[in-house]
Design an enzyme around this catalytic site. Structure first.
Site, short mmCIF file in Angstrom:
data_model
loop_
_atom_site.label_atom_id
_atom_site.label_comp_id
_atom_site.label_asym_id
_atom_site.label_seq_id
_atom_site.Cartn_x
_atom_site.Cartn_y
_atom_site.Cartn_z
CE1 TYR A 150 35.58 38.73 37.54
CE2 TYR A 150 37.71 38.42 36.25
CZ TYR A 150 36.47 38.73 36.31
OH TYR A 150 36.26 39.32 35.09
CG ASP A 245 40.18 30.02 36.78
OD1 ASP A 245 41.31 30.07 36.08
OD2 ASP A 245 39.52 30.75 36.82
CE LYS A 273 45.26 36.88 34.66
NZ LYS A 273 44.88 38.21 34.17
N1 HOZ Z 1 40.34 41.31 35.78
C1 HOZ Z 1 41.90 41.02 35.52
C2 HOZ Z 1 42.81 40.91 36.49
N2 HOZ Z 1 42.41 39.86 37.34
C3 HOZ Z 1 42.20 42.29 34.46
C4 HOZ Z 1 42.00 43.77 35.25
C5 HOZ Z 1 41.95 44.79 34.17
O1 HOZ Z 1 42.82 44.79 33.17
O2 HOZ Z 1 41.33 45.64 34.49
#
Ligand code: HOZ
Length: 437
Positions: A150, A245, A273
């Site tokens: 992702y 990434d 992050k």
């Molecule tokens: N997609 C993020 C973690 N891989 C954030 C998830 C969230 O805060 O819902």
């Protein structure tokens, strides 16, 4: 919908009801809605070190850490001081401020392949911009990504993606015309043959390969031995841009990220992050040759009103300075404690006769409810997500807050203690006993 836990959670329920009247699903990012674990979401009101408290004053040991940024723990005094100090001088100017170069200096000295870096406000912006830059640099259209990885929610990257889309079982997204993803090749992770085949089929057409060098978004899935080296050799040979990434892994699996841990240098790196210390920051960087294509020096356009925001830069600098100054103490300790935790829980599962396997790199880890091994999306998706949901709820009952999805890595931070780990293992023993009942 079952209540979150046997604890009292009336306030969270009330807050969710209120939020859901105005915000889709009551949340501003899908996974935190707790949908895939069959529970109602918690509302967190406070954090300190490795612990968080919900709106009903229940206390939890937290293994989310804001999905990775809080490697130093919640409300870390040095980071708070830096944010407060910056805020007293004003929150945003839409003009350059000195702290942008301070954070750039810290990032560049940790990631030697990068000569220049551009700050944005999220990981999504970082990866979207890196892809655009790779296309501008190579003048090619196709991109390669991997199933279960992702890279944020830009249209061209929402193809067979991990994280929330995998959690919801919709690895693409409505609203993305197929023409927008026609140049995205989604290949199986940890399979160099598939990459060779793609480069053969689309000779001189692939602008870049983007990869999470340790995947965190189908749960934690490390690259197999020689996989990253293989990607490096193929992309070099094909004059395609290799993008690591490192939004999750940067300053997490080692101070210099996965590229330091495995000693493999990409052409572009994306981050987020930890570099924002809990405030919204993303970044992308690489050699001057590539980065000088970015506007205003070059023709690749990318911009942002809050890019380089002084509060976020201050939080990032305070976090990275601590990590830099204490890295010989912090990273080995994170590794040791995470190892004890992951093995302790796995041993408890084995004792209880629960079929589970685990993956871990440093302080990133996942327990999958499948005998495994989990090495790609195919094997990750064999995990019994109902069992994971029951485990998640039982752990919450015992005061342990895990990511509310099988397909998100958990994180341990510098403020977790041996006592936290022991309590978590004890909680897991009780959770597994309940799962068997
Ligand atoms: N997609 C993020 C973690 N891989 C954030 C998830 C969230 O805060 O819902």
């Amino acid at each position: 919908m079952p209540s979150i836990t046997s604890r009292k959670t009336e306030q969270s329920r009330r807050l969710q009801e209120r939020a859901a009247r105005m915000i889709p699903g009551g949340v501003n990012s899908p996974v935190r809605a707790f949908g895939s674990v069959g529970a109602e979401p918690l509302f967190i009101v406070r954090g300190k070190g490795s612990h968080v408290w919900d709106a009903d004053e229940n206390e939890y040991i937290d293994y989310i850490g804001s999905w990775g940024p809080l490697i130093l723990g919640h409300a870390e005094p040095g980071v708070l001081d830096a944010i407060l100090g910056a805020a007293c001088n004003g929150t945003s100017f839409g003009a350059s401020t000195p702290s942008e170069a301070d954070l750039a200096e810290l990032v560049l000295s940790a990631f030697p392949h990068m000569q220049k870096v551009r700050f944005v406000s999220s990981g999504t912006e970082a990866t979207m911009s890196a892809i655009r830059l790779a296309r501008a640099y190579t003048k090619r259209k196709f991109i390669v990504k991997f199933e279960g990885c992702y890279h944020g929610h830009a249209d061209c990257l929402l193809v067979k993606a991990g994280s929330g889309v995998a959690t919801l079982g919709i690895p693409g997204s409505a609203g993305v015309p197929e023409e927008f993803t026609q140049f995205t090749l989604a290949l199986p992770f940890n399979n160099l043959g598939a990459v060779e085949h793609a480069f053969h089929k689309f000779k001189h057409e692939i602008a870049c390969v983007i990869v999470e060098p340790v995947v965190g978004n189908m749960g934690c899935v490390p690259a197999a031995d020689d996989y990253l080296v293989g990607l490096r050799l193929i992309t070099e040979r094909e004059r395609s841009v290799l993008i690591f990434d490192e939004v999750m892994t940067g300053f997490r699996v080692a101070y210099g990220g996965a590229q330091e841990l495995y000693n493999i240098l990409p052409d572009l790196t994306t981050m987020g992050k930890i570099i924002g210390g809990g405030l919204p920051v993303g970044a992308y960087g690489g050699s001057s040759e590539i980065m000088d294509l970015v506007a205003p020096l070059g023709p690749m356009y990318q911009a942002g009103t809050l890019s380089g925001n002084p509060l976020a830069m201050a939080a990032g600098c305070a976090t990275l300075k601590q990590l830099r100054d204490r890295k010989s103490e912090i990273y080995p300790r994170l590794d040791k404690l995470s190892g004890e935790l992951v093995h302790g829980v796995a041993a408890a599962a084995q004792e209880a006769g629960i079929r589970l396997c685990h993956n871990r790199v440093g302080s990133m880890f996942t327990w999958f409810f499948t005998p495994g091994p989990v090495r790609d999306w195919d094997s990750a998706s064999k995990s019994n997500t109902d069992m994971f949901g029951r485990f998640f709820r039982a752990m919450l009952d015992h005061g342990v807050y895990l990511p509310p999805s099988q397909y998100e890595a958990a994180f341990l931070g510098a403020t977790h203690t041996a006592e936290d780990v022991q309590k978590t293992i004890t909680a897991a023993k009780e959770a597994f006993a309940a799962l068997r009942a």
